[in-house]
Motif scaffolding. Structure first.
Motif, PDB file in Angstrom:
ATOM      1  N   ALA A 119     -11.071  -9.772   6.178  1.00 51.36           N
ATOM      2  CA  ALA A 119     -11.003  -8.373   6.608  1.00 51.36           C
ATOM      3  C   ALA A 119     -10.740  -8.315   8.107  1.00 51.36           C
ATOM      4  O   ALA A 119     -11.327  -9.062   8.886  1.00 51.36           O
ATOM      5  CB  ALA A 119     -12.302  -7.659   6.265  1.00 51.36           C
ATOM      6  N   SER A 150       0.826  -1.210   0.000  1.00 53.92           N
ATOM      7  CA  SER A 150       0.000   0.000   0.000  1.00 53.92           C
ATOM      8  C   SER A 150       0.855   1.254   0.000  1.00 53.92           C
ATOM      9  O   SER A 150       0.372   2.344  -0.344  1.00 53.92           O
ATOM     10  CB  SER A 150      -0.927   0.007   1.227  1.00 53.92           C
ATOM     11  OG  SER A 150      -0.174  -0.054   2.425  1.00 53.92           O
ATOM     12  N   SER A 180     -10.499  -2.396   8.013  1.00 56.51           N
ATOM     13  CA  SER A 180      -9.766  -1.645   6.985  1.00 56.51           C
ATOM     14  C   SER A 180      -8.682  -2.428   6.253  1.00 56.51           C
ATOM     15  O   SER A 180      -8.171  -1.975   5.232  1.00 56.51           O
ATOM     16  CB  SER A 180      -9.107  -0.416   7.627  1.00 56.51           C
ATOM     17  OG  SER A 180      -8.249  -0.817   8.686  1.00 56.51           O
ATOM     18  N   HIS A 181      -8.294  -3.601   6.755  1.00 48.68           N
ATOM     19  CA  HIS A 181      -7.171  -4.333   6.194  1.00 48.68           C
ATOM     20  C   HIS A 181      -7.578  -5.750   5.784  1.00 48.68           C
ATOM     21  O   HIS A 181      -8.567  -6.285   6.273  1.00 48.68           O
ATOM     22  CB  HIS A 181      -6.028  -4.443   7.213  1.00 48.68           C
ATOM     23  CG  HIS A 181      -5.344  -3.160   7.528  1.00 48.68           C
ATOM     24  ND1 HIS A 181      -6.004  -2.056   8.028  1.00 48.68           N
ATOM     25  CD2 HIS A 181      -4.031  -2.794   7.432  1.00 48.68           C
ATOM     26  CE1 HIS A 181      -5.134  -1.070   8.228  1.00 48.68           C
ATOM     27  NE2 HIS A 181      -3.943  -1.496   7.877  1.00 48.68           N
ATOM     28  N   TYR A 182      -6.761  -6.327   4.894  1.00 45.43           N
ATOM     29  CA  TYR A 182      -6.843  -7.760   4.622  1.00 45.43           C
ATOM     30  C   TYR A 182      -5.701  -8.453   5.361  1.00 45.43           C
ATOM     31  O   TYR A 182      -4.564  -7.974   5.384  1.00 45.43           O
ATOM     32  CB  TYR A 182      -6.718  -8.065   3.132  1.00 45.43           C
ATOM     33  CG  TYR A 182      -7.994  -7.862   2.354  1.00 45.43           C
ATOM     34  CD1 TYR A 182      -9.173  -8.505   2.711  1.00 45.43           C
ATOM     35  CD2 TYR A 182      -8.010  -7.041   1.227  1.00 45.43           C
ATOM     36  CE1 TYR A 182     -10.338  -8.326   1.988  1.00 45.43           C
ATOM     37  CE2 TYR A 182      -9.162  -6.858   0.493  1.00 45.43           C
ATOM     38  CZ  TYR A 182     -10.325  -7.497   0.871  1.00 45.43           C
ATOM     39  OH  TYR A 182     -11.474  -7.309   0.158  1.00 45.43           O
ATOM     40  N   ARG A 191      -7.047  -2.322   2.702  1.00 50.80           N
ATOM     41  CA  ARG A 191      -7.939  -2.615   1.579  1.00 50.80           C
ATOM     42  C   ARG A 191      -8.766  -1.395   1.174  1.00 50.80           C
ATOM     43  O   ARG A 191      -9.436  -1.413   0.139  1.00 50.80           O
ATOM     44  CB  ARG A 191      -8.868  -3.776   1.918  1.00 50.80           C
ATOM     45  CG  ARG A 191      -9.910  -3.505   3.009  1.00 50.80           C
ATOM     46  CD  ARG A 191     -10.657  -4.778   3.355  1.00 50.80           C
ATOM     47  NE  ARG A 191     -11.748  -4.558   4.306  1.00 50.80           N
ATOM     48  CZ  ARG A 191     -13.033  -4.791   4.058  1.00 50.80           C
ATOM     49  NH1 ARG A 191     -13.406  -5.244   2.866  1.00 50.80           N
ATOM     50  NH2 ARG A 191     -13.948  -4.577   4.985  1.00 50.80           N
ATOM     51  N   TYR A 192      -8.748  -0.348   1.983  1.00 52.23           N
ATOM     52  CA  TYR A 192      -9.488   0.877   1.689  1.00 52.23           C
ATOM     53  C   TYR A 192      -8.521   2.015   1.359  1.00 52.23           C
ATOM     54  O   TYR A 192      -7.408   2.060   1.891  1.00 52.23           O
ATOM     55  CB  TYR A 192     -10.311   1.311   2.911  1.00 52.23           C
ATOM     56  CG  TYR A 192     -11.520   0.471   3.220  1.00 52.23           C
ATOM     57  CD1 TYR A 192     -12.178  -0.249   2.229  1.00 52.23           C
ATOM     58  CD2 TYR A 192     -12.016   0.403   4.519  1.00 52.23           C
ATOM     59  CE1 TYR A 192     -13.291  -1.007   2.533  1.00 52.23           C
ATOM     60  CE2 TYR A 192     -13.136  -0.353   4.829  1.00 52.23           C
ATOM     61  CZ  TYR A 192     -13.769  -1.060   3.829  1.00 52.23           C
ATOM     62  OH  TYR A 192     -14.876  -1.813   4.124  1.00 52.23           O
ATOM     63  N   ASP A 232      -2.449  -5.812   4.901  1.00 56.28           N
ATOM     64  CA  ASP A 232      -2.341  -4.502   4.249  1.00 56.28           C
ATOM     65  C   ASP A 232      -3.716  -3.878   4.075  1.00 56.28           C
ATOM     66  O   ASP A 232      -4.740  -4.552   4.171  1.00 56.28           O
ATOM     67  CB  ASP A 232      -1.655  -4.631   2.889  1.00 56.28           C
ATOM     68  CG  ASP A 232      -0.796  -3.412   2.557  1.00 56.28           C
ATOM     69  OD1 ASP A 232      -1.098  -2.306   3.068  1.00 56.28           O
ATOM     70  OD2 ASP A 232       0.168  -3.545   1.778  1.00 56.28           O
ATOM     71  N   PRO A 255      -4.922   1.608  -1.861  1.00 55.10           N
ATOM     72  CA  PRO A 255      -5.575   0.430  -1.300  1.00 55.10           C
ATOM     73  C   PRO A 255      -5.159  -0.836  -2.038  1.00 55.10           C
ATOM     74  O   PRO A 255      -5.041  -0.844  -3.263  1.00 55.10           O
ATOM     75  CB  PRO A 255      -7.060   0.723  -1.508  1.00 55.10           C
ATOM     76  CG  PRO A 255      -7.102   1.648  -2.691  1.00 55.10           C
ATOM     77  CD  PRO A 255      -5.866   2.482  -2.595  1.00 55.10           C
ATOM     78  N   THR A 295      -6.580  -3.953  -2.967  1.00 56.40           N
ATOM     79  CA  THR A 295      -7.763  -4.785  -3.154  1.00 56.40           C
ATOM     80  C   THR A 295      -7.330  -6.197  -3.546  1.00 56.40           C
ATOM     81  O   THR A 295      -6.175  -6.439  -3.907  1.00 56.40           O
ATOM     82  CB  THR A 295      -8.650  -4.204  -4.256  1.00 56.40           C
ATOM     83  OG1 THR A 295      -7.898  -4.199  -5.491  1.00 56.40           O
ATOM     84  CG2 THR A 295      -9.065  -2.764  -3.929  1.00 56.40           C
ATOM     85  N   LYS A 296      -8.272  -7.120  -3.489  1.00 59.10           N
ATOM     86  CA  LYS A 296      -7.938  -8.486  -3.894  1.00 59.10           C
ATOM     87  C   LYS A 296      -7.530  -8.545  -5.367  1.00 59.10           C
ATOM     88  O   LYS A 296      -6.663  -9.351  -5.741  1.00 59.10           O
ATOM     89  CB  LYS A 296      -9.123  -9.414  -3.620  1.00 59.10           C
ATOM     90  CG  LYS A 296      -9.344  -9.686  -2.142  1.00 59.10           C
ATOM     91  CD  LYS A 296     -10.456 -10.696  -1.917  1.00 59.10           C
ATOM     92  CE  LYS A 296     -10.625 -11.004  -0.433  1.00 59.10           C
ATOM     93  NZ  LYS A 296     -11.712 -11.979  -0.183  1.00 59.10           N
TER      94      LYS A 296
END
Length: 225
Positions: free
Chosen positions: A185, A124, A215-217, A155-156, A153, A166, A168-169
């Motif tokens: 998440a 990120s 907010s994270h994965y 995801r938003y 990390d 972010p 994302t997957k």
């Protein structure tokens, strides 16, 4: 190697670290939650004590110390980071571990060397697409056959911080196309967690149950072949 991107990342963290309150009760609750999930994850690893671990973006070495507390031998613990002050502090705090000031685009270890590579809030921070792919290729090169990446990390997006992108997957899969993503998440939105004040111990666990506020994965990336 993109020297401008490296300089940007270094400058950002030099500015950011002095402003971040690591003693904040909401932050500490989030950190405890993340570490609890990590310990649970590691409990399922056979032969963990004999593993070689690489922490990319190791900071002050605390994550590697968690692995050490779970039984990993000190001589199997390696951390790399861009910032020399972090590496210097990590060496002072954990002299039995191995720390190197390094750009993860050029990881100075043999192919298939590490059983576990941890990447916590690394990608990120990388805005340059080519650099991100270079770092991912370096990680895949040193990861042993049958090894795993432990991922954590954001995801938003952060509308107040343009130095963050972010993860994302979809973006994770672009970087690691031959990997299976086993992610969930986790972590209460940091701006919210840091403003909980004295109510952090009671309110944080409740808010953390709301999926949209995570907010994270967190989880594993496993090679599919």
């Amino acid at each position: 190697m993109n020297s401008q991107e490296v300089d940007r990342i270094k400058a950002f963290y030099r500015r950011w670290e002095p402003t971040y309150d690591h003693g904040n009760s909401g932050y500490l609750r989030s950190l405890d939650e993340r570490n609890m999930h990590l310990k649970h994850l590691l409990a399922g690893f056979p032969g963990l004590a004999r593993c070689r671990i690489l922490d990319v973006g190791c900071g002050y070495g605390d994550l590697l110390n968690l692995f050490h507390q779970q039984g990993v031998s000190a001589d199997g613990l390696v951390g790399i980071d861009l910032l020399p002050n972090r590496i210097e502090t990590a060496r002072q705090r954990y002299p039995d571990f191995t720390f190197k000031e390094a750009n993860a685009e050029e990881i100075d270890f043999p192919d298939n060397y590490f059983d576990i590579v941890t990447v916590f809030t690394v990608f990120s921070s990388i805005l340059d697409r080519n650099m991100a792919h270079n770092v991912a290729r370096g990680i895949m090169r040193v990861l042993a056959s049958g090894g795993v990446i432990v991922w954590y990390d954001m995801r938003y997006p952060n509308p107040w911080n343009r130095n963050i992108r972010p993860m994302t997957k979809r973006r994770i899969s672009e970087l690691f196309p031959s990997f299976e993503l086993r992610l969930k998440a986790l972590t209460l939105l940091p701006p919210l967690a840091r403003h909980l004040g004295r109510g952090a111990n009671s309110i944080h666990p409740l808010l953390s149950t709301v999926p949209i506020l995570r907010s994270h994965y967190f989880g594993l990336l496993r090679p599919t072949r």
